[in-house]
Design an enzyme around this catalytic site. Structure first.
Site, PDB file in Angstrom:
ATOM      1  N   HIS A 186     -13.937 -16.181  -1.684  1.00  0.00           N
ATOM      2  CA  HIS A 186     -13.228 -17.272  -2.396  1.00  0.00           C
ATOM      3  C   HIS A 186     -13.377 -18.299  -1.506  1.00  0.00           C
ATOM      4  O   HIS A 186     -12.244 -19.050  -1.122  1.00  0.00           O
ATOM      5  CB  HIS A 186     -11.610 -16.917  -2.553  1.00  0.00           C
ATOM      6  CG  HIS A 186     -11.380 -15.805  -3.582  1.00  0.00           C
ATOM      7  ND1 HIS A 186     -11.062 -16.247  -4.872  1.00  0.00           N
ATOM      8  CD2 HIS A 186     -11.459 -14.491  -3.657  1.00  0.00           C
ATOM      9  CE1 HIS A 186     -11.022 -15.128  -5.697  1.00  0.00           C
ATOM     10  NE2 HIS A 186     -11.113 -14.258  -4.885  1.00  0.00           N
ATOM     11  N   ASN A 230      -5.822 -14.276  -9.987  1.00  0.00           N
ATOM     12  CA  ASN A 230      -7.281 -14.985 -10.764  1.00  0.00           C
ATOM     13  C   ASN A 230      -7.054 -15.528 -12.008  1.00  0.00           C
ATOM     14  O   ASN A 230      -5.982 -15.191 -12.660  1.00  0.00           O
ATOM     15  CB  ASN A 230      -8.228 -13.731 -10.579  1.00  0.00           C
ATOM     16  CG  ASN A 230      -8.892 -13.386  -9.409  1.00  0.00           C
ATOM     17  OD1 ASN A 230      -9.057 -13.975  -8.465  1.00  0.00           O
ATOM     18  ND2 ASN A 230      -9.314 -11.969  -9.302  1.00  0.00           N
TER      19      ASN A 230
HETATM   20  C1  HEM Z   1      -9.117 -14.026  -0.979  1.00  0.00           C
HETATM   21  C2  HEM Z   1      -9.336  -9.334   0.208  1.00  0.00           C
HETATM   22  C3  HEM Z   1      -8.587  -8.227  -4.388  1.00  0.00           C
HETATM   23  C4  HEM Z   1      -7.541 -13.006  -5.426  1.00  0.00           C
HETATM   24  C5  HEM Z   1      -9.377 -13.102   0.075  1.00  0.00           C
HETATM   25  C6  HEM Z   1      -9.573 -12.770   1.311  1.00  0.00           C
HETATM   26  C7  HEM Z   1      -9.427 -11.490   1.520  1.00  0.00           C
HETATM   27  C8  HEM Z   1      -9.165 -10.751   0.404  1.00  0.00           C
HETATM   28  C9  HEM Z   1      -9.716 -11.080   2.715  1.00  0.00           C
HETATM   29  C10 HEM Z   1      -9.732 -14.047   2.201  1.00  0.00           C
HETATM   30  C11 HEM Z   1      -8.413 -14.400   2.694  1.00  0.00           C
HETATM   31  C12 HEM Z   1      -8.615 -15.713   3.472  1.00  0.00           C
HETATM   32  O1  HEM Z   1      -9.431 -15.647   4.464  1.00  0.00           O
HETATM   33  O2  HEM Z   1      -7.707 -16.672   3.490  1.00  0.00           O
HETATM   34  C13 HEM Z   1      -9.101  -8.675  -0.914  1.00  0.00           C
HETATM   35  C14 HEM Z   1      -8.856  -7.165  -0.932  1.00  0.00           C
HETATM   36  C15 HEM Z   1      -8.810  -6.801  -2.256  1.00  0.00           C
HETATM   37  C16 HEM Z   1      -8.632  -8.243  -2.988  1.00  0.00           C
HETATM   38  C17 HEM Z   1      -9.151  -6.268   0.314  1.00  0.00           C
HETATM   39  C18 HEM Z   1      -8.617  -5.711  -2.919  1.00  0.00           C
HETATM   40  C19 HEM Z   1      -8.401  -4.582  -2.437  1.00  0.00           C
HETATM   41  C20 HEM Z   1      -8.184  -9.248  -5.246  1.00  0.00           C
HETATM   42  C21 HEM Z   1      -7.523  -9.421  -6.365  1.00  0.00           C
HETATM   43  C22 HEM Z   1      -7.373 -10.640  -6.606  1.00  0.00           C
HETATM   44  C23 HEM Z   1      -7.847 -11.421  -5.461  1.00  0.00           C
HETATM   45  C24 HEM Z   1      -7.238  -8.174  -6.996  1.00  0.00           C
HETATM   46  C25 HEM Z   1      -6.498 -11.243  -7.964  1.00  0.00           C
HETATM   47  C26 HEM Z   1      -5.937 -10.743  -8.706  1.00  0.00           C
HETATM   48  C27 HEM Z   1      -7.942 -13.469  -4.365  1.00  0.00           C
HETATM   49  C28 HEM Z   1      -7.774 -14.995  -4.109  1.00  0.00           C
HETATM   50  C29 HEM Z   1      -8.170 -15.401  -2.724  1.00  0.00           C
HETATM   51  C30 HEM Z   1      -8.539 -14.225  -2.329  1.00  0.00           C
HETATM   52  C31 HEM Z   1      -7.304 -15.872  -5.341  1.00  0.00           C
HETATM   53  C32 HEM Z   1      -8.402 -16.800  -2.464  1.00  0.00           C
HETATM   54  C33 HEM Z   1      -6.983 -17.166  -1.864  1.00  0.00           C
HETATM   55  C34 HEM Z   1      -6.926 -18.542  -1.252  1.00  0.00           C
HETATM   56  O3  HEM Z   1      -7.150 -19.535  -2.196  1.00  0.00           O
HETATM   57  O4  HEM Z   1      -6.991 -18.989  -0.156  1.00  0.00           O
HETATM   58  N1  HEM Z   1      -9.114 -11.736  -0.788  1.00  0.00           N
HETATM   59  N2  HEM Z   1      -9.031  -9.383  -2.186  1.00  0.00           N
HETATM   60  N3  HEM Z   1      -8.138 -10.613  -4.596  1.00  0.00           N
HETATM   61  N4  HEM Z   1      -8.681 -12.870  -2.907  1.00  0.00           N
HETATM   62 FE1  HEM Z   1      -8.487 -11.204  -2.615  1.00  0.00          FE
END
Ligand code: HEM
Ligand code: NDP
Length: 478
Positions: free
Chosen positions: A53, A126
């Site tokens: 992201h 999402n």
């Molecule tokens: C960003 C991990 C599943 C939505 C991220 C980041 C990590 C991460 C490490 C970066 C955070 C940062 O540096 O600020 C994971 C892991 C998941 C997972 C380990 C599953 C085990 C999901 C799911 C969704 C999701 C299921 C949505 C339903 C997002 C979004 C961002 C993000 C929207 C961006 C947040 C922002 O705008 O700063 N994710 N994620 N992720 N993830 Fe996940």
């Protein structure tokens, strides 16, 4: 008169055009500390991009409650009809790096931070109600298939379809990604979903399970692959232009917030696991309940400070909203704050965009960039318990106990799990045109993928619906 330029230490600057040199031809003197400071600062202008992201667009807004749901939750932001809560929303694509084009086919992030009176509630969702995997052990593997190949440094359709064809739980999300909704025209033309099942509890300590939905009030609008290619040829920043420009012009996008509710007793009877992130709750069984309206109405003044440094985490709950047994959610509760400490530093939550807007009193102490006061009201009260009147816990906000059971083991999440019915229900919603575009998008995404992997994926599409497999086969030939 413009203000007088100063150094970061506040001293007035006499000359910001010419370096300090020995004679007009140089060389530069080491004692030109202004030059050195400018160069040194420039070297530190980048921080690690989000591991996923990375490309995003964001704005501030307001959630206004239109319907009373206090029978389900004691969360302060839902306490009264008409109540307004300030919030921040960051949209993103998942796989592309920070410089990626906006109009690429990908899932979109829909990350919200609500600055409530009882702390920040982050709903990091999402634009899809489900996800590609249901066990967090597979998340890093999945992401490796979306990012660049270690040798070619190119995206690898082979890796993507290899992984998906070996992971039938991905079918639901893959179908959404390859359908019209996989390529929205701009952030305002798509829905947002909390995706996971969450817990809510009311003032009487009664828990229900909930799903969160944010329905676009601008209507759904999508690009075909061909249209998107044209857009990208002209602008890689079409989302930023649309969102920032729209808000600048006073066109404030809105979403209708809704929830689905399931009782703890119902959760024991559904034919599917209600905590499985690859499943939705059918609307016929769990109708949506109106909650409020979300409106984005204020652009950030500084993109880096307020959007790049925004730190959303599924661990940010407030009293009345909590986790569920969803395994993916537990992993995320660990992962995000860990990512923020690496990406932004120990005290990332003290940055203005992340700091709560309500009074807060914690006992975290030192570390890099310790620029804030804990303000316990007493410098002697820097540990707890103390007899100096420092902040204390409040048992009234405790979550009701959750009954859990079972042996500790690594349970095969693919055993006895129906990965086909819900993608089939979705496929059945598509009209003829939508189906043709789905087939075409999949065929285009499979370019160069070895036949045995394509065949394995086609066999999965066949199980969703014979017309699904047949349609993709025809598109691959065409
Ligand atoms: C960003 C991990 C599943 C939505 C991220 C980041 C990590 C991460 C490490 C970066 C955070 C940062 O540096 O600020 C994971 C892991 C998941 C997972 C380990 C599953 C085990 C999901 C799911 C969704 C999701 C299921 C949505 C339903 C997002 C979004 C961002 C993000 C929207 C961006 C947040 C922002 O705008 O700063 N994710 N994620 N992720 N993830 Fe996940
Ligand atoms: P319903 O007919 O009651 O709901 C269909 C849902 O699908 C609506 O939320 C609608 O969103 C959404 N939808 C409509 N067209 C598309 C499309 N082309 N691509 C993606 N989503 C679309 O049926 P069910 O609740 O029984 O669900 C049937 C299938 O719909 C599910 O298997 C799932 O794939 C999909 N779906 C279900 C959701 C749910 O929470 N139940 C949420 C989103 C999708 P909108 O109202 O914005 O038009």
């Amino acid at each position: 008169m413009p203000p007088r330029q100063t150094t970061t230490a506040g001293a007035p600057v006499a000359d910001n055009q010419n370096s300090l040199t020995a004679g007009p031809r140089g060389p530069v003197l080491l004692q030109d500390w202004q030059l050195i400071e400018k160069l040194a600062h420039q070297n530190r202008e980048r921080i690690p991009e989000r591991v996923v992201h990375a490309k995003g667009w964001g704005a501030y807004g307001t959630l206004t409650i239109t319907h009373d749901i206090s029978r389900y939750t004691r969360a302060s932001l839902f306490s009264a009809v008409g109540k307004q809560t300030e919030m921040l929303l960051r949209f993103s694509t998942v796989a592309g790096e920070q410089g990626a084009a906006d109009a690429e086919r990908d899932v979109r992030g829909f990350a919200m931070k609500f600055y409530t009176e009882e702390g920040n509630w982050d709903l990091v969702g999402n634009n899809t109600p489900v996800f590609f995997v249901r066990d967090p052990l597979k998340f890093p593997d999945f992401i490796h298939t979306q990012k660049r190949h270690p040798q070619t440094n190119l995206r690898s359709p082979t890796a993507m379809w290899d992984f998906w064809s070996l992971s039938p739980e991905s079918l639901h999300q893959v179908t959404i990604l390859m359908s019209d909704r996989g390529l929205p025209v701009a952030p305002m033309f798509m829905n947002g979903y909390g995706s996971h099942t969450y817990g809510m509890w009311n003032a009487a300590g009664e828990r229900v399970w909930v799903k969160f939905h944010f329905k676009t009030m601008q209507g759904h609008r999508h690009y075909t692959n061909a249209e998107a290619a044209q857009v990208i040829g002209q602008s890689r920043e079409s989302y930023q232009e649309a969102l920032f420009g729209g808000i600048q012009r006073g066109e404030f996008p809105r979403w209708k917030m809704q929830i689905q509710v399931m009782t703890e007793e119902q959760a024991e009877q559904t034919p599917f696991n209600p905590f499985d992130l690859t499943k939705v709750w059918p609307h016929a069984d769990f109708p949506v309940i109106d909650v409020g309206v979300l409106e984005l109405n204020r652009n950030p003044r500084n993109y880096f400070a307020e959007i790049e440094q925004a730190a959303f985490s599924p661990s940010n709950f407030v009293p009345g909203i909590g986790a569920s047994p969803d395994k993916m959610l537990q992993a995320r509760i660990f992962s995000y704050a860990d990512a923020h400490r690496y990406r932004l530093g120990t005290h990332y939550e003290a940055l203005p965009v992340n700091a709560p807007k309500c009074p807060f009193h914690h006992y975290h102490k030192d570390g890099a960039m310790r620029f804030f006061q804990n303000d316990t009201g007493n410098p002697d009260a820097y540990y707890e318990p103390n007899s100096m009147g420092g902040p204390v816990q409040d048992p009234s906000v405790a979550e009701p106990p959750l009954r859990i059971q079972g042996d500790a083991d690594r349970f095969n999440h693919r055993e006895g799990n129906d990965d086909f019915s819900q993608p089939r229900a979705l496929f059945n919603l598509f009209d003829a045109g939508e189906r043709q575009r789905l087939f075409g998008n999949i065929a285009a995404a499979m370019g160069g993928v070895p036949q045995h992997i394509v065949d394995r994926q086609l066999a999965l599409f066949d199980q969703v619906h014979p017309e699904y497999g047949a349609g993709v086969r025809a598109a691959l030939k065409g």
